[in-house]
Design a protein around this motif. Structure first.
Motif: not given
Length: 340
Positions: A232-248
């Motif tokens: 199969r042809a595989v799509s590869k995506t890598t993302v780096r993101q930032a935010g706030i951790a709000v719950s556990e």
């Protein structure tokens, strides 16, 4: 069946350090491959009164928002042909808790002050915020206090106080207007805001991240093959993101939803109001830093024959103890829901 890599994927964007210079999102918001599943209690709705505004709203397949008053709980009219009447608007009532006034004052004042989460993370990345095994707790606390004062000074210079203030858009696919019923539904099968996750092994604590910034997005592809020779042809995506951790959470599944799993809100409104709401709706979150101050996590989806997508989402977040969070339309300054 997992696929093995045959070819080398091509990176569209150059690799950058985790806390390096930020880049604008490529192609808008990053697609998410998760969302709440069907409600565990379909066919029921609760009528609630907001503690923030006094307005009456309908929460489908879920309870009222935290702190709001439950008025009724019954079969959901959406599962019948009976239209929902427009709810009478109760007058706004005074809010006793000072912390909730923080969000209200921010909206009513028209303030655009907010914290740059990537900038805050970069500042904190230069500090040693962990206790060394050779230093006493008292020494560590004294050192930590000096370092965090620099962070608090940065917050005061940006917004005038030692708080985290962020405003993020409600994702479009989480909002649906029904013109026949005159009702806008938010949530149901999708989290209202874009989320990530932090923590996990070895902590066994999973933290929900409200994504504020996409730092880097790499897109490419390769040919994968399973043990039986199927390719199969595989799509590869890598993302780096930032935010706030709000719950556990103790569950790696529940961590993907905020404000909670199966959250759903139905608001009675005209088509004109709904059009403005869908175009502008945002979530304002206000809180304070808490330990551990910076947390990280990675979500990974491995490719299969049926779903040939290789996805990796890396989240870095400022750990935040929320004072309040509300859903509002900045164009009209109208608050629609108390989320926290």
């Amino acid at each position: 069946m997992a696929l093995n890599v045959l070819g080398r994927f091509v990176l569209i964007a150059g690799v950058a350090g985790l806390l390096g210079g930020c880049q604008a999102p490529v192609g808008g918001q990053v697609a998410r491959y998760w969302g709440p599943g069907p409600s565990a209690t379909p066919g029921y709705a609760a009528t609630c009164r907001s503690a923030l505004t006094g307005e009456v709203y309908t929460a489908r397949n879920a309870g009222c928002s935290g702190g709001d008053q439950i008025l009724t709980s019954a079969a959901d009219p959406a599962y019948s042909s009976v239209p929902i009447p427009v709810a009478a608007r109760a007058p706004a009532k005074a809010i006793d808790a000072p912390v909730r006034n923080v969000c209200v004052d921010h909206i009513e004042s028209g303030s655009r002050k907010a914290v740059s989460i990537p900038e805050l993370i970069r500042a904190m990345s230069t500090m040693n915020l962990k206790k060394d095994e050779f230093e006493t707790t008292d020494t560590y606390r004294a050192r930590l206090g000096q370092q965090m004062e620099k962070v608090n000074a940065l917050l005061r210079s940006k917004i005038g106080e030692e708080r985290i203030v962020v405003s993020v858009p409600v994702v479009q696919h989480a909002m649906k207007y029904d013109a026949d019923r005159g009702a806008l539904t938010i949530g149901s099968f999708f989290s209202p805001v874009e989320t990530g996750e932090a923590g996990g092994f070895p902590e066994s604590v999973y933290r929900t991240v409200i994504v504020t910034d996409t730092l880097d997005r790499q897109v490419g592809g390769y040919v994968g093959e399973n043990a039986y020779g199927a390719k199969r042809a595989v799509s590869k995506t890598t993302v780096r993101q930032a935010g706030i951790a709000v719950s556990e959470n103790s569950s790696s599944i529940d961590v993907r939803y905020w404000p909670r799993k199966d959250y759903s809100l139905t608001l009675n409104m005209s088509a004109d109001e709904a059009r403005s709401a869908k175009a502008n709706m945002r979530v304002l979150a206000v809180g304070r830093l808490r330990e551990p101050y910076v947390v990280q996590g990675t979500y990974r989806h491995s490719p299969t024959i049926d779903m040939p997508m290789d996805t990796e989402v890396k989240s870095t977040a400022v750990n935040t103890a929320l004072d309040c969070a509300i859903m509002y339309n900045p164009a009209t300054k109208k608050v629609y829901a108390t989320l926290w």
